[in-house]
Scaffold this motif. Structure first.
Motif, PDB file in Angstrom:
ATOM      1  N   ILE A 153       0.828  -1.208   0.000  1.00  0.00           N
ATOM      2  CA  ILE A 153       0.000   0.000   0.000  1.00  0.00           C
ATOM      3  C   ILE A 153       0.864   1.261   0.000  1.00  0.00           C
ATOM      4  CG2 ILE A 153      -1.714   1.293   1.325  1.00  0.00           C
ATOM      5  CD1 ILE A 153      -2.777  -1.412   2.320  1.00  0.00           C
ATOM      6  N   MET A 154       1.929   1.272   0.811  1.00  0.00           N
ATOM      7  CA  MET A 154       2.763   2.467   0.935  1.00  0.00           C
ATOM      8  C   MET A 154       3.600   2.724  -0.307  1.00  0.00           C
ATOM      9  SD  MET A 154       1.866   3.673   3.787  1.00  0.00           S
ATOM     10  CE  MET A 154       3.084   4.962   3.996  1.00  0.00           C
ATOM     11  N   LEU A 155       3.764   1.718  -1.174  1.00  0.00           N
ATOM     12  CA  LEU A 155       4.503   1.951  -2.415  1.00  0.00           C
ATOM     13  C   LEU A 155       3.792   2.937  -3.334  1.00  0.00           C
ATOM     14  CD1 LEU A 155       5.847  -1.622  -3.313  1.00  0.00           C
ATOM     15  CD2 LEU A 155       7.139   0.349  -2.471  1.00  0.00           C
ATOM     16  N   ALA A 156       2.500   3.136  -3.116  1.00  0.00           N
ATOM     17  CA  ALA A 156       1.771   4.102  -3.932  1.00  0.00           C
ATOM     18  C   ALA A 156       2.008   5.537  -3.492  1.00  0.00           C
ATOM     19  CB  ALA A 156       0.267   3.795  -3.872  1.00  0.00           C
ATOM     20  N   VAL A 157       2.570   5.738  -2.306  1.00  0.00           N
ATOM     21  CA  VAL A 157       2.746   7.092  -1.781  1.00  0.00           C
ATOM     22  C   VAL A 157       3.787   7.894  -2.570  1.00  0.00           C
ATOM     23  CG1 VAL A 157       3.441   8.417   0.249  1.00  0.00           C
ATOM     24  CG2 VAL A 157       1.932   6.439   0.505  1.00  0.00           C
ATOM     25  N   THR A 160       2.403   9.176  -5.820  1.00  0.00           N
ATOM     26  CA  THR A 160       1.355  10.170  -5.579  1.00  0.00           C
ATOM     27  C   THR A 160       1.956  11.514  -5.208  1.00  0.00           C
ATOM     28  OG1 THR A 160      -0.134   8.418  -4.833  1.00  0.00           O
ATOM     29  CG2 THR A 160      -0.697  10.675  -4.223  1.00  0.00           C
ATOM     30  N   LEU A 161       2.970  11.503  -4.353  1.00  0.00           N
ATOM     31  CA  LEU A 161       3.647  12.753  -3.999  1.00  0.00           C
ATOM     32  C   LEU A 161       4.329  13.367  -5.216  1.00  0.00           C
ATOM     33  CD1 LEU A 161       5.257  11.783  -0.577  1.00  0.00           C
ATOM     34  CD2 LEU A 161       3.075  12.927  -0.996  1.00  0.00           C
ATOM     35  N   ALA A 162       4.864  12.512  -6.085  1.00  0.00           N
ATOM     36  CA  ALA A 162       5.480  13.021  -7.308  1.00  0.00           C
ATOM     37  C   ALA A 162       4.452  13.739  -8.180  1.00  0.00           C
ATOM     38  CB  ALA A 162       6.139  11.884  -8.081  1.00  0.00           C
ATOM     39  N   GLY A 163       3.214  13.229  -8.196  1.00  0.00           N
ATOM     40  CA  GLY A 163       2.164  13.907  -8.951  1.00  0.00           C
ATOM     41  C   GLY A 163       1.864  15.285  -8.387  1.00  0.00           C
ATOM     42  N   GLY A 164       1.823  15.398  -7.040  1.00  0.00           N
ATOM     43  CA  GLY A 164       1.609  16.713  -6.443  1.00  0.00           C
ATOM     44  C   GLY A 164       2.744  17.675  -6.729  1.00  0.00           C
ATOM     45  N   LEU A 165       3.987  17.186  -6.668  1.00  0.00           N
ATOM     46  CA  LEU A 165       5.134  18.041  -6.985  1.00  0.00           C
ATOM     47  C   LEU A 165       5.149  18.444  -8.457  1.00  0.00           C
ATOM     48  CD1 LEU A 165       7.895  16.195  -4.931  1.00  0.00           C
ATOM     49  CD2 LEU A 165       6.706  18.309  -4.331  1.00  0.00           C
ATOM     50  N   LEU A 186      -1.862  13.919   0.988  1.00  0.00           N
ATOM     51  CA  LEU A 186      -1.803  12.928  -0.088  1.00  0.00           C
ATOM     52  C   LEU A 186      -1.383  11.552   0.421  1.00  0.00           C
ATOM     53  CD1 LEU A 186      -0.216  14.938  -3.052  1.00  0.00           C
ATOM     54  CD2 LEU A 186      -2.618  14.371  -2.659  1.00  0.00           C
ATOM     55  N   ILE A 187      -0.695  11.494   1.554  1.00  0.00           N
ATOM     56  CA  ILE A 187      -0.329  10.188   2.117  1.00  0.00           C
ATOM     57  C   ILE A 187      -1.586   9.387   2.424  1.00  0.00           C
ATOM     58  CG2 ILE A 187       0.795   9.028   4.047  1.00  0.00           C
ATOM     59  CD1 ILE A 187       2.687  11.361   4.276  1.00  0.00           C
ATOM     60  N   GLY A 188      -2.555  10.027   3.072  1.00  0.00           N
ATOM     61  CA  GLY A 188      -3.803   9.337   3.381  1.00  0.00           C
ATOM     62  C   GLY A 188      -4.607   8.985   2.145  1.00  0.00           C
ATOM     63  N   ILE A 189      -4.616   9.880   1.148  1.00  0.00           N
ATOM     64  CA  ILE A 189      -5.365   9.602  -0.078  1.00  0.00           C
ATOM     65  C   ILE A 189      -4.766   8.416  -0.821  1.00  0.00           C
ATOM     66  CG2 ILE A 189      -6.026  10.541  -2.328  1.00  0.00           C
ATOM     67  CD1 ILE A 189      -6.144  13.294  -1.036  1.00  0.00           C
ATOM     68  N   ALA A 190      -3.438   8.373  -0.926  1.00  0.00           N
ATOM     69  CA  ALA A 190      -2.788   7.253  -1.618  1.00  0.00           C
ATOM     70  C   ALA A 190      -3.000   5.953  -0.865  1.00  0.00           C
ATOM     71  CB  ALA A 190      -1.303   7.547  -1.779  1.00  0.00           C
ATOM     72  N   ALA A 191      -2.898   5.973   0.456  1.00  0.00           N
ATOM     73  CA  ALA A 191      -3.092   4.757   1.251  1.00  0.00           C
ATOM     74  C   ALA A 191      -4.522   4.264   1.160  1.00  0.00           C
ATOM     75  CB  ALA A 191      -2.700   5.024   2.702  1.00  0.00           C
ATOM     76  N   GLY A 261      -2.264  15.550  -7.117  1.00  0.00           N
ATOM     77  CA  GLY A 261      -1.983  14.375  -6.303  1.00  0.00           C
ATOM     78  C   GLY A 261      -3.107  13.364  -6.335  1.00  0.00           C
ATOM     79  N   SER A 262      -4.364  13.832  -6.329  1.00  0.00           N
ATOM     80  CA  SER A 262      -5.498  12.910  -6.383  1.00  0.00           C
ATOM     81  C   SER A 262      -5.551  12.172  -7.718  1.00  0.00           C
ATOM     82  CB  SER A 262      -6.804  13.693  -6.156  1.00  0.00           C
ATOM     83  OG  SER A 262      -6.807  14.316  -4.891  1.00  0.00           O
TER      84      SER A 262
END
Length: 309
Positions: A153-157, A160-165, A186-191, A261-262
């Motif tokens: 699950i955390m591998l998606a974080v 996702t952060l890269a998308g926000g950046l 975004l950590i919670g959204i990705a998880a 990020g979403s």
């Protein structure tokens, strides 16, 4: 020392109390440089009293009327306003770079006011970010009773952060305290998106389905919920981006991070999470494996006892 300042020469007792005897010059006669030159000192050769002007020369020079200190060290405070389009972080980095080239090596640079708050917030947000990742991982490990499933699950974080950046880079925004708050969200959204797939796949495996079938059905069944939640979250960030008025800069920064990020979280959840689950979790059991094995063992009939010979 006695004429320009003061000096304790002795003490005396009066009614059991001890008092200091301090000798000092007359202050009214020490107001001008000429008064200092008229102080008499004893010559080491002749033993006669001679004026100070005979042995020293006074040279006037300009100096600050006050000496400012910061953290108990002599300091010079530089105040400035930001030029249009220049952020506080960029200005501080440029000032530090110039100071290292111009100031001597023994000089130090410190901050106060908004600059100090900016530096402190930047350092603390990194700590909060790491703690947030750790807490989410530990909570997922407790829920899934595994270290592999939370890792999937955390591998998606990161993606996702890269998308926000990426959104910050495309819109010309900076990485400030508001965008950093958005990255933590975004950590919670990705998880959340990863939990939808991994949890449902584990439920199907608990029902006895094989690994590949359970993962395929879980990805197909959770496709619509992931798309709906991701798109609604992105749509909810649009009003923050198109807003105007006082404080619009802060709302736009958070909105850009959440929007991009979403969208990245949806893509990552549908591609990265199933792939990582296939590669890492194939040899792991689901949370209900132990319960199912116990139920199967309890359901098996006990062997009949052999008659004694």
């Amino acid at each position: 020392e006695t004429m320009l300042g003061s000096r304790r020469v002795t003490t005396y007792l009066d009614n059991g109390e001890e008092y200091d005897v301090i000798v000092e010059g007359i202050r009214s006669e020490q107001n001008t440089p000429t008064d200092v030159q008229n102080i008499y000192v004893r010559s080491a050769r002749s033993g006669e009293l001679i004026p100070l002007s005979s042995v020293v020369t006074l040279q006037p020079f300009a100096d600050s009327p006050t000496l400012n200190r910061y953290n108990r060290v002599r300091a010079i405070t530089i105040d400035a306003d930001l030029a249009p389009g220049v952020t506080l972080g960029t200005a501080l980095d440029g000032m530090e770079r110039i100071a290292r080239d111009v100031l001597p090596t023994e000089a130090t640079i410190d901050f106060k006011g908004q600059s100090l708050e900016f530096r402190s917030a930047g350092a603390s947000i990194a700590f909060v970010f790491v703690i947030g990742l750790l807490i989410v991982f530990l909570v997922l490990a407790a829920q899934f009773e595994s270290w592999i499933h939370p890792l999937v699950i955390m591998l998606a974080v990161p993606a996702t952060l890269a998308g926000g950046l990426l959104g910050l880079w495309l819109t010309g925004q900076t990485l400030n305290i508001y965008t950093q708050i958005g990255l933590i969200m975004l950590i919670g959204i990705a998880a959340k998106n990863g939990i939808l797939i991994v949890e449902f796949a584990n439920q199907l495996r608990d029902e006895g389905k094989d690994f590949d079938t359970a993962l395929k059905q879980a990805a197909l069944a959770r496709l619509r919920p992931i798309l709906m939640t991701g798109l609604t979250t992105a749509a909810g960030a649009v009003p923050l981006i198109i807003t105007s008025g006082a404080g619009a800069e802060t709302r736009i920064a958070i909105g850009v991070v959440i929007l991009f990020g979403s969208l990245a979280a949806v893509t990552v959840a549908l591609i990265v999470v199933p792939t990582a689950y296939t590669l890492l979790a194939r040899r792991t059991g689901s949370p209900g494996d132990v319960t199912r094995r116990l139920e199967e063992e309890l359901a098996e009939p006990a062997p009949a006892p052999h008659p004694a010979e």
